[in-house]
Design a protein around this motif. Sequence first.
Motif, PDB file in Angstrom:
ATOM      1  N   SER A  49       0.864  -1.178   0.106  1.00 28.36           N
ATOM      2  CA  SER A  49       0.004   0.264   0.066  1.00 28.36           C
ATOM      3  C   SER A  49       0.897   1.365  -0.015  1.00 28.36           C
ATOM      4  O   SER A  49       0.662   2.466  -0.574  1.00 28.36           O
ATOM      5  CB  SER A  49      -1.040  -0.003   1.143  1.00 28.36           C
ATOM      6  OG  SER A  49      -0.220   0.108   2.244  1.00 28.36           O
ATOM      7  N   THR A  50       1.965   1.034   0.551  1.00 30.86           N
ATOM      8  CA  THR A  50       2.915   2.336   0.776  1.00 30.86           C
ATOM      9  C   THR A  50       3.446   2.620  -0.783  1.00 30.86           C
ATOM     10  O   THR A  50       3.387   3.783  -1.186  1.00 30.86           O
ATOM     11  CB  THR A  50       4.144   2.001   1.826  1.00 30.86           C
ATOM     12  OG1 THR A  50       3.604   1.803   2.961  1.00 30.86           O
ATOM     13  CG2 THR A  50       5.082   3.323   1.506  1.00 30.86           C
ATOM     14  N   LYS A  51       3.741   1.708  -1.362  1.00 30.42           N
ATOM     15  CA  LYS A  51       4.379   1.784  -2.895  1.00 30.42           C
ATOM     16  C   LYS A  51       3.248   2.213  -3.769  1.00 30.42           C
ATOM     17  O   LYS A  51       3.526   3.051  -4.514  1.00 30.42           O
ATOM     18  CB  LYS A  51       4.698   0.144  -3.390  1.00 30.42           C
ATOM     19  CG  LYS A  51       5.353   0.320  -4.653  1.00 30.42           C
ATOM     20  CD  LYS A  51       5.560  -0.927  -5.365  1.00 30.42           C
ATOM     21  CE  LYS A  51       6.327  -0.974  -6.638  1.00 30.42           C
ATOM     22  NZ  LYS A  51       6.481  -2.144  -7.256  1.00 30.42           N
ATOM     23  N   GLN A  52       2.064   1.876  -3.504  1.00 22.86           N
ATOM     24  CA  GLN A  52       0.978   2.452  -4.357  1.00 22.86           C
ATOM     25  C   GLN A  52       0.646   3.919  -4.077  1.00 22.86           C
ATOM     26  O   GLN A  52       0.397   4.721  -5.015  1.00 22.86           O
ATOM     27  CB  GLN A  52      -0.500   1.664  -4.290  1.00 22.86           C
ATOM     28  CG  GLN A  52      -0.418   0.184  -4.605  1.00 22.86           C
ATOM     29  CD  GLN A  52      -1.521  -0.798  -4.368  1.00 22.86           C
ATOM     30  OE1 GLN A  52      -2.261  -0.047  -3.279  1.00 22.86           O
ATOM     31  NE2 GLN A  52      -1.851  -1.851  -4.788  1.00 22.86           N
ATOM     32  N   THR A  53       0.826   4.391  -2.913  1.00 20.72           N
ATOM     33  CA  THR A  53       0.889   5.787  -2.366  1.00 20.72           C
ATOM     34  C   THR A  53       1.721   6.394  -2.870  1.00 20.72           C
ATOM     35  O   THR A  53       1.506   7.716  -3.372  1.00 20.72           O
ATOM     36  CB  THR A  53       0.799   5.785  -0.785  1.00 20.72           C
ATOM     37  OG1 THR A  53      -0.431   4.915  -0.311  1.00 20.72           O
ATOM     38  CG2 THR A  53       0.375   7.205  -0.316  1.00 20.72           C
ATOM     39  N   VAL A  54       2.992   6.024  -2.859  1.00 17.80           N
ATOM     40  CA  VAL A  54       4.226   6.753  -3.346  1.00 17.80           C
ATOM     41  C   VAL A  54       3.925   7.041  -4.961  1.00 17.80           C
ATOM     42  O   VAL A  54       3.957   7.979  -5.449  1.00 17.80           O
ATOM     43  CB  VAL A  54       5.456   6.118  -3.174  1.00 17.80           C
ATOM     44  CG1 VAL A  54       6.436   6.667  -3.901  1.00 17.80           C
ATOM     45  CG2 VAL A  54       5.882   6.098  -1.842  1.00 17.80           C
ATOM     46  N   GLU A  55       3.332   6.043  -5.564  1.00 21.59           N
ATOM     47  CA  GLU A  55       3.048   6.330  -7.081  1.00 21.59           C
ATOM     48  C   GLU A  55       2.294   7.360  -7.348  1.00 21.59           C
ATOM     49  O   GLU A  55       2.221   8.065  -8.306  1.00 21.59           O
ATOM     50  CB  GLU A  55       2.795   4.804  -7.733  1.00 21.59           C
ATOM     51  CG  GLU A  55       3.966   3.593  -7.655  1.00 21.59           C
ATOM     52  CD  GLU A  55       3.454   2.357  -8.027  1.00 21.59           C
ATOM     53  OE1 GLU A  55       2.196   2.183  -8.068  1.00 21.59           O
ATOM     54  OE2 GLU A  55       4.573   1.347  -8.408  1.00 21.59           O
ATOM     55  N   ARG A  56       1.157   7.315  -6.580  1.00 22.35           N
ATOM     56  CA  ARG A  56       0.086   8.380  -6.488  1.00 22.35           C
ATOM     57  C   ARG A  56       0.566   9.809  -6.384  1.00 22.35           C
ATOM     58  O   ARG A  56       0.459  10.635  -7.158  1.00 22.35           O
ATOM     59  CB  ARG A  56      -1.102   8.030  -5.746  1.00 22.35           C
ATOM     60  CG  ARG A  56      -1.928   7.110  -6.302  1.00 22.35           C
ATOM     61  CD  ARG A  56      -3.366   6.882  -5.349  1.00 22.35           C
ATOM     62  NE  ARG A  56      -2.829   6.630  -4.227  1.00 22.35           N
ATOM     63  CZ  ARG A  56      -3.491   6.108  -3.287  1.00 22.35           C
ATOM     64  NH1 ARG A  56      -4.902   6.014  -3.301  1.00 22.35           N
ATOM     65  NH2 ARG A  56      -3.015   5.809  -1.951  1.00 22.35           N
ATOM     66  N   ILE A  57       1.562   9.818  -5.424  1.00 21.92           N
ATOM     67  CA  ILE A  57       2.202  11.065  -4.982  1.00 21.92           C
ATOM     68  C   ILE A  57       3.159  11.770  -6.287  1.00 21.92           C
ATOM     69  O   ILE A  57       3.150  12.639  -6.636  1.00 21.92           O
ATOM     70  CB  ILE A  57       3.256  10.821  -3.607  1.00 21.92           C
ATOM     71  CG1 ILE A  57       2.173  10.689  -2.519  1.00 21.92           C
ATOM     72  CG2 ILE A  57       3.838  12.383  -3.646  1.00 21.92           C
ATOM     73  CD1 ILE A  57       2.897  10.509  -1.347  1.00 21.92           C
ATOM     74  N   VAL A  58       3.916  10.673  -6.567  1.00 22.66           N
ATOM     75  CA  VAL A  58       4.842  11.116  -7.892  1.00 22.66           C
ATOM     76  C   VAL A  58       3.932  11.361  -9.153  1.00 22.66           C
ATOM     77  O   VAL A  58       4.108  12.472  -9.660  1.00 22.66           O
ATOM     78  CB  VAL A  58       5.639   9.702  -8.040  1.00 22.66           C
ATOM     79  CG1 VAL A  58       6.524  10.063  -9.316  1.00 22.66           C
ATOM     80  CG2 VAL A  58       6.766   9.714  -6.926  1.00 22.66           C
ATOM     81  N   ARG A  59       2.996  10.769  -9.261  1.00 22.78           N
ATOM     82  CA  ARG A  59       1.933  10.999 -10.557  1.00 22.78           C
ATOM     83  C   ARG A  59       1.312  12.255 -10.245  1.00 22.78           C
ATOM     84  O   ARG A  59       1.327  13.066 -11.312  1.00 22.78           O
ATOM     85  CB  ARG A  59       0.863   9.872 -10.747  1.00 22.78           C
ATOM     86  CG  ARG A  59       0.382   9.629 -11.997  1.00 22.78           C
ATOM     87  CD  ARG A  59      -0.722   8.562 -12.127  1.00 22.78           C
ATOM     88  NE  ARG A  59      -0.169   7.406 -11.337  1.00 22.78           N
ATOM     89  CZ  ARG A  59      -1.157   6.813 -10.666  1.00 22.78           C
ATOM     90  NH1 ARG A  59      -2.052   7.265  -9.940  1.00 22.78           N
ATOM     91  NH2 ARG A  59      -0.681   5.683  -9.830  1.00 22.78           N
ATOM     92  N   ASN A  60       1.000  12.627  -9.132  1.00 21.99           N
ATOM     93  CA  ASN A  60       0.240  13.931  -8.887  1.00 21.99           C
ATOM     94  C   ASN A  60       1.262  15.128  -9.262  1.00 21.99           C
ATOM     95  O   ASN A  60       1.080  15.960  -9.426  1.00 21.99           O
ATOM     96  CB  ASN A  60      -0.430  14.009  -7.562  1.00 21.99           C
ATOM     97  CG  ASN A  60      -1.714  13.011  -7.557  1.00 21.99           C
ATOM     98  OD1 ASN A  60      -2.251  12.785  -8.463  1.00 21.99           O
ATOM     99  ND2 ASN A  60      -2.038  12.924  -6.200  1.00 21.99           N
ATOM    100  N   MET A  61       2.523  14.590  -8.332  1.00 22.96           N
ATOM    101  CA  MET A  61       3.565  15.929  -8.604  1.00 22.96           C
ATOM    102  C   MET A  61       3.814  16.048 -10.142  1.00 22.96           C
ATOM    103  O   MET A  61       4.046  17.430 -10.511  1.00 22.96           O
ATOM    104  CB  MET A  61       4.845  15.304  -7.973  1.00 22.96           C
ATOM    105  CG  MET A  61       4.595  15.366  -6.430  1.00 22.96           C
ATOM    106  SD  MET A  61       4.083  17.019  -5.799  1.00 22.96           S
ATOM    107  CE  MET A  61       5.618  18.154  -6.127  1.00 22.96           C
ATOM    108  N   PHE A  62       4.030  15.122 -11.088  1.00 22.36           N
ATOM    109  CA  PHE A  62       4.039  15.170 -12.276  1.00 22.36           C
ATOM    110  C   PHE A  62       2.963  16.123 -12.956  1.00 22.36           C
ATOM    111  O   PHE A  62       3.355  17.114 -13.932  1.00 22.36           O
ATOM    112  CB  PHE A  62       4.543  14.032 -13.143  1.00 22.36           C
ATOM    113  CG  PHE A  62       5.835  13.526 -12.839  1.00 22.36           C
ATOM    114  CD1 PHE A  62       7.047  14.495 -13.104  1.00 22.36           C
ATOM    115  CD2 PHE A  62       6.108  12.386 -12.119  1.00 22.36           C
ATOM    116  CE1 PHE A  62       8.418  13.895 -12.899  1.00 22.36           C
ATOM    117  CE2 PHE A  62       7.540  11.820 -12.068  1.00 22.36           C
ATOM    118  CZ  PHE A  62       8.498  12.828 -12.571  1.00 22.36           C
ATOM    119  N   SER A  63       1.805  15.688 -12.601  1.00 22.27           N
ATOM    120  CA  SER A  63       0.705  16.391 -13.232  1.00 22.27           C
ATOM    121  C   SER A  63       0.455  17.787 -12.933  1.00 22.27           C
ATOM    122  O   SER A  63       0.188  18.687 -13.388  1.00 22.27           O
ATOM    123  CB  SER A  63      -0.441  15.541 -13.102  1.00 22.27           C
ATOM    124  OG  SER A  63      -0.927  15.612 -11.465  1.00 22.27           O
TER     125      SER A  63
END
Length: 71
Positions: A49-63
């Motif tokens: 779940s931490t890995k999934q959250t990190v991926e969402r954070i990174v995706r949001n930062m790029f957007s």
Amino acid sequence: MLEKNIKARSTSIEEMNSVDSLRPPSPPPRHEMWKVARINPLGTWSSKSTKQTVERIVRNMFSMCYLNSMC
């Protein structure tokens, strides 16, 4: 040559004594601190779940960067 070295040293000493060099470095962004806190000693994420959250954070930062042209 000697004069050049002396001048370079005095310039670097003046730069070291400037007010800007006395300021502490700015803290890392919150999302970076969050990610680092969840990496275990082996260098992997503490959970799936931490890995999934990190991926969402990174995706949001790029957007956000893309929309605001910040990056």
